[in-house]
Structures are given as structure tokens and as C-alpha cells.
Design a protein around this motif. Structure first.
Motif, PDB file in Angstrom:
ATOM      1  N   GLU A  49       1.362  -1.022  -0.018  1.00  0.00           N
ATOM      2  CA  GLU A  49      -0.083  -0.130   0.134  1.00  0.00           C
ATOM      3  C   GLU A  49       1.068   1.323  -0.224  1.00  0.00           C
ATOM      4  OE1 GLU A  49      -2.487   0.653   3.051  1.00  0.00           O
ATOM      5  OE2 GLU A  49      -0.243   0.739   4.587  1.00  0.00           O
ATOM      6  N   LYS A  50       1.601   1.265   0.354  1.00  0.00           N
ATOM      7  CA  LYS A  50       3.074   2.414   0.472  1.00  0.00           C
ATOM      8  C   LYS A  50       3.289   2.210  -0.629  1.00  0.00           C
ATOM      9  CE  LYS A  50       2.786   3.563   5.413  1.00  0.00           C
ATOM     10  NZ  LYS A  50       3.553   3.671   6.362  1.00  0.00           N
ATOM     11  N   ALA A  51       3.466   1.634  -1.717  1.00  0.00           N
ATOM     12  CA  ALA A  51       4.734   1.533  -3.257  1.00  0.00           C
ATOM     13  C   ALA A  51       4.960   2.558  -3.540  1.00  0.00           C
ATOM     14  CB  ALA A  51       3.453   0.716  -4.391  1.00  0.00           C
ATOM     15  N   SER A  52       6.851   2.671  -3.455  1.00  0.00           N
ATOM     16  CA  SER A  52       7.029   3.854  -4.051  1.00  0.00           C
ATOM     17  C   SER A  52       7.322   4.185  -5.709  1.00  0.00           C
ATOM     18  CB  SER A  52       8.668   3.541  -3.810  1.00  0.00           C
ATOM     19  OG  SER A  52       9.345   2.765  -4.447  1.00  0.00           O
ATOM     20  N   SER A  53       6.619   3.386  -6.523  1.00  0.00           N
ATOM     21  CA  SER A  53       6.796   2.924  -7.805  1.00  0.00           C
ATOM     22  C   SER A  53       5.291   3.017  -8.181  1.00  0.00           C
ATOM     23  CB  SER A  53       8.115   1.738  -8.196  1.00  0.00           C
ATOM     24  OG  SER A  53       7.692   1.048  -8.166  1.00  0.00           O
ATOM     25  N   SER A  54       5.440   2.971  -9.653  1.00  0.00           N
ATOM     26  CA  SER A  54       3.872   2.587 -10.522  1.00  0.00           C
ATOM     27  C   SER A  54       4.103   0.996 -10.061  1.00  0.00           C
ATOM     28  CB  SER A  54       3.798   3.392 -11.584  1.00  0.00           C
ATOM     29  OG  SER A  54       4.312   4.563 -11.218  1.00  0.00           O
ATOM     30  N   VAL A  55       2.546   0.664  -9.812  1.00  0.00           N
ATOM     31  CA  VAL A  55       2.469  -1.035 -10.339  1.00  0.00           C
ATOM     32  C   VAL A  55       1.680  -0.579 -11.533  1.00  0.00           C
ATOM     33  CG1 VAL A  55       1.369  -2.804  -9.017  1.00  0.00           C
ATOM     34  CG2 VAL A  55       2.437  -1.379  -7.811  1.00  0.00           C
ATOM     35  N   ALA A  56       1.471  -1.682 -11.776  1.00  0.00           N
ATOM     36  CA  ALA A  56       0.386  -2.305 -13.327  1.00  0.00           C
ATOM     37  C   ALA A  56       0.143  -3.627 -13.188  1.00  0.00           C
ATOM     38  CB  ALA A  56       1.726  -2.531 -14.841  1.00  0.00           C
ATOM     39  N   CYS A  57      -0.840  -3.424 -14.092  1.00  0.00           N
ATOM     40  CA  CYS A  57      -1.275  -4.910 -13.970  1.00  0.00           C
ATOM     41  C   CYS A  57      -0.522  -5.818 -14.878  1.00  0.00           C
ATOM     42  CB  CYS A  57      -2.798  -5.048 -14.455  1.00  0.00           C
ATOM     43  SG  CYS A  57      -4.062  -6.607 -14.287  1.00  0.00           S
ATOM     44  N   ALA A  58      -0.323  -7.211 -13.891  1.00  0.00           N
ATOM     45  CA  ALA A  58       0.136  -8.254 -14.187  1.00  0.00           C
ATOM     46  C   ALA A  58      -0.173  -8.966 -15.620  1.00  0.00           C
ATOM     47  CB  ALA A  58       1.124  -9.612 -13.564  1.00  0.00           C
ATOM     48  N   VAL A  59      -1.606  -8.560 -16.018  1.00  0.00           N
ATOM     49  CA  VAL A  59      -2.417  -8.478 -17.663  1.00  0.00           C
ATOM     50  C   VAL A  59      -2.251  -7.663 -18.654  1.00  0.00           C
ATOM     51  CG1 VAL A  59      -4.372 -10.063 -17.931  1.00  0.00           C
ATOM     52  CG2 VAL A  59      -3.520 -10.904 -15.852  1.00  0.00           C
ATOM     53  N   CYS A  60      -2.260  -7.223 -17.968  1.00  0.00           N
ATOM     54  CA  CYS A  60      -3.060  -6.555 -19.391  1.00  0.00           C
ATOM     55  C   CYS A  60      -2.822  -4.821 -19.069  1.00  0.00           C
ATOM     56  CB  CYS A  60      -4.690  -5.319 -18.892  1.00  0.00           C
ATOM     57  SG  CYS A  60      -5.337  -4.883 -17.689  1.00  0.00           S
ATOM     58  N   GLY A  61      -1.758  -4.549 -18.112  1.00  0.00           N
ATOM     59  CA  GLY A  61      -0.768  -3.232 -18.419  1.00  0.00           C
ATOM     60  C   GLY A  61      -1.797  -2.209 -17.137  1.00  0.00           C
ATOM     61  N   THR A  62      -2.488  -2.038 -16.972  1.00  0.00           N
ATOM     62  CA  THR A  62      -3.534  -0.918 -16.210  1.00  0.00           C
ATOM     63  C   THR A  62      -2.662  -0.395 -15.050  1.00  0.00           C
ATOM     64  OG1 THR A  62      -5.388  -1.420 -17.498  1.00  0.00           O
ATOM     65  CG2 THR A  62      -5.007   0.304 -15.112  1.00  0.00           C
ATOM     66  N   THR A  63      -2.734   0.834 -14.721  1.00  0.00           N
ATOM     67  CA  THR A  63      -1.835   1.378 -13.578  1.00  0.00           C
ATOM     68  C   THR A  63      -2.670   0.939 -12.490  1.00  0.00           C
ATOM     69  OG1 THR A  63      -0.792   2.604 -14.793  1.00  0.00           O
ATOM     70  CG2 THR A  63      -1.150   3.242 -12.516  1.00  0.00           C
ATOM     71  N   LEU A  64      -1.998   0.405 -11.365  1.00  0.00           N
ATOM     72  CA  LEU A  64      -3.355  -0.082 -10.239  1.00  0.00           C
ATOM     73  C   LEU A  64      -2.688   0.546  -9.707  1.00  0.00           C
ATOM     74  CD1 LEU A  64      -2.703  -4.064  -9.885  1.00  0.00           C
ATOM     75  CD2 LEU A  64      -4.642  -2.600 -10.554  1.00  0.00           C
ATOM     76  N   ALA A  65      -1.405   1.618  -8.745  1.00  0.00           N
ATOM     77  CA  ALA A  65      -1.459   2.800  -7.727  1.00  0.00           C
ATOM     78  C   ALA A  65       0.044   2.785  -8.519  1.00  0.00           C
ATOM     79  CB  ALA A  65      -0.438   1.295  -6.306  1.00  0.00           C
ATOM     80  N   THR A  66      -0.129   4.892  -8.150  1.00  0.00           N
ATOM     81  CA  THR A  66       1.364   5.651  -8.123  1.00  0.00           C
ATOM     82  C   THR A  66       1.448   5.997  -6.878  1.00  0.00           C
ATOM     83  OG1 THR A  66      -0.892   7.141  -8.391  1.00  0.00           O
ATOM     84  CG2 THR A  66      -0.414   6.386 -10.280  1.00  0.00           C
ATOM     85  N   PRO A  67       2.497   5.939  -6.960  1.00  0.00           N
ATOM     86  CA  PRO A  67       2.590   6.819  -5.359  1.00  0.00           C
ATOM     87  C   PRO A  67       2.722   8.177  -5.218  1.00  0.00           C
ATOM     88  CG  PRO A  67       4.735   6.530  -7.202  1.00  0.00           C
ATOM     89  CD  PRO A  67       3.369   5.888  -8.068  1.00  0.00           C
ATOM     90  N   THR A  68       2.660   8.867  -3.586  1.00  0.00           N
ATOM     91  CA  THR A  68       1.997   9.442  -3.554  1.00  0.00           C
ATOM     92  C   THR A  68       3.218  10.509  -2.490  1.00  0.00           C
ATOM     93  OG1 THR A  68       1.137   9.395  -1.738  1.00  0.00           O
ATOM     94  CG2 THR A  68       0.022   9.446  -4.092  1.00  0.00           C
ATOM     95  N   GLY A  69       3.763   9.639  -1.950  1.00  0.00           N
ATOM     96  CA  GLY A  69       4.501  10.737  -1.386  1.00  0.00           C
ATOM     97  C   GLY A  69       5.087   9.506  -0.079  1.00  0.00           C
ATOM     98  N   GLY A  70       3.009   8.651   0.313  1.00  0.00           N
ATOM     99  CA  GLY A  70       2.520   8.166   1.555  1.00  0.00           C
ATOM    100  C   GLY A  70       2.668   6.759   0.950  1.00  0.00           C
TER     101      GLY A  70
END
Length: 57
Positions: free
Chosen positions: A21-42
Motif C-alpha cells: 500500500e506504500k508503493a514507491s513506484s508505479s504498479v501495473a497490472c501483470a495481465v493488461c498493463g493498466t496502472t493499479l497504483a501510483t506513488p504519492t510520497g506516503g
């Protein structure tokens, strides 16, 4: 500084993926590549639907 791992469902392909939940880099879906999470500093901005908290620390 601990965080939780959460299971997120992709809004496009419904794939469920476990992410930190505190990802420091963008996380993409492993299947289709859609962005699941983007970092915000927290906590990351979760784009998909949160299904459950997998491991709380």
C-alpha cells in the motif's frame, strides 16, 4: 513505517494482484498493463478496487 499488503482488482481485466500500500513506484497490472497504483510520497493512490488486506503489519 510499516505498511500493509493489499489485494487489488484491476478495473479493466478483473485480475487480482497483491501490492504494497506504500508503493514507491508505479504498479501495473501483470495481465493488461493498466496502472493499479501510483506513488504519492506516503500511501500509494490505488486505482483499482481494494479487495482485501492480505497482511497487516
Amino acid at each position: 513505517m510499516a505498511g500493509n499488503f493489499i489485494r487489488v482488482a484491476c478495473s479493466d481485466c478483473e485480475n487480482e494482484q497483491t501490492i504494497f500500500e506504500k508503493a514507491s513506484s508505479s504498479v501495473a497490472c501483470a495481465v493488461c498493463g493498466t496502472t493499479l497504483a501510483t506513488p504519492t510520497g506516503g500511501k500509494a493512490a490505488i486505482e483499482g478496487e481494494t479487495v482485501e488486506t492480505v497482511e497487516a503489519r
